[in-house]
Design a protein around this motif. Sequence first.
Motif, short mmCIF file in Angstrom:
data_model
loop_
_atom_site.label_atom_id
_atom_site.label_comp_id
_atom_site.label_asym_id
_atom_site.label_seq_id
_atom_site.Cartn_x
_atom_site.Cartn_y
_atom_site.Cartn_z
N CYS A 161 -1.99 2.85 -8.93
CA CYS A 161 -1.51 3.24 -7.60
C CYS A 161 -0.72 4.55 -7.66
O CYS A 161 -0.19 4.91 -8.71
CB CYS A 161 -0.56 2.17 -7.03
N LYS A 204 0.55 3.41 -2.89
CA LYS A 204 -0.80 3.57 -2.34
C LYS A 204 -1.84 3.22 -3.40
O LYS A 204 -1.93 3.90 -4.42
CB LYS A 204 -1.02 5.02 -1.90
N PRO A 205 -2.63 2.18 -3.18
CA PRO A 205 -3.64 1.80 -4.17
C PRO A 205 -4.69 2.89 -4.32
O PRO A 205 -5.09 3.51 -3.33
CB PRO A 205 -4.25 0.52 -3.59
N ARG A 211 -5.97 -2.36 -4.61
CA ARG A 211 -5.51 -2.93 -3.34
C ARG A 211 -5.45 -4.46 -3.44
O ARG A 211 -4.50 -5.09 -3.00
CB ARG A 211 -6.47 -2.51 -2.22
N GLN A 254 -1.69 -0.46 1.79
CA GLN A 254 -0.54 0.13 1.10
C GLN A 254 0.61 -0.86 1.15
O GLN A 254 0.70 -1.66 2.08
CB GLN A 254 -0.11 1.42 1.80
#
Lengths: 297, 60
Positions: A161, A204-205, A211, A254
């Motif tokens: 991430c 944020k992946p 995710r 996110q």
Amino acid sequence: MEKYGLTISLGILLGTLDRLYMLRSDYRQYPGYPHGFVTHVSLGFIASALGAVAIPAIVEKQFAAVTFLALAAQQFRDIREMERKSLAALEEAELIKRGHDYIEGIARVFEARNFLVMLTSLATSATMFFFGMPLLSLIVGIFFILLSERLMRGRVIGHICDVDAGRLHFKGPLLMVEQIDIMNVGLPVMREKILQDGLGIIVKPKNDNARATIHNMGQRQAIAHVAATILGSKKDVDTPEFTPLVRKDVDNGQIALFIVPAEKDIESLIAAVERVPVLESAGRAPLKSKAGRIASD
Amino acid sequence: MRGEELIAVVTIDDTYIKGDIPIFFAKTEEEQARVAQTLAKIMQAMVHDLGNGVYVIVKH
């Protein structure tokens, strides 16, 4: 016995050194208190003894001795159980919980380390037995020690991430980090205090696998726990407003971390979050399936 | 996850709230915030603002 003396003792020596070496990198997961240290070194010693005698036992046609290896595996499963139980008991006193997933992860690591110790001592004693060169077997042992350190190094959040600072603000009573809702804070004084001392982070992946991984609540709890361990937290029993929380943006996956740290330093917080281990039990890889790849575009 | 528990309500306007829970009335917003904070400290709970002038105290 005498003719295998060097084989066995070199195996035990290198195996125990391996365990000591791996204990060194432990402090983050476990406060290194003296008794835990003694326990793990002793168990490491037993594991390395088992690894070291395996080859001489086979050579002497003592096949019964080899079956003891199976018994050993059982023993090391108990280590996992032991770690899990003691960490779960300590969890009561934690204001910011580790979470079950993190505890399970730590317990598994402790179990796996003993198998690596066995492997190291087995390799060392095998080298000594087949080549009869103590120096060579020492080198092999050291190689395996370094290898086991490499094997135990899992992935961290920073690998999967992007971690950025996020702006803390209020929408009415609702605390938000950028576009992500965190919680409803009723008291105006607490809102002021949070804006003054709090920090926000957006994770944020990088892809769908990441995710799915940070979607896991255990993983998110681990992020909050590590952040609070490294930067401290102003939370106390009567200030639930300062609880570090990790919440998700339902639309893009996110996640946002909110924390009121004892040390307000955003650089340090980003570095801390990037170093949170990706938990074994939280890891997901939907992109490895055909169905997952269809959905990814 | 453990269940949340609604412990009390602090309000100025009594038209919004009725029912079988402890309800505390306040005359001003300052008093309301003060009462809510004191209650939350005592109960080790958290104050939430419903946005209509009603504060609820919830134990998480």
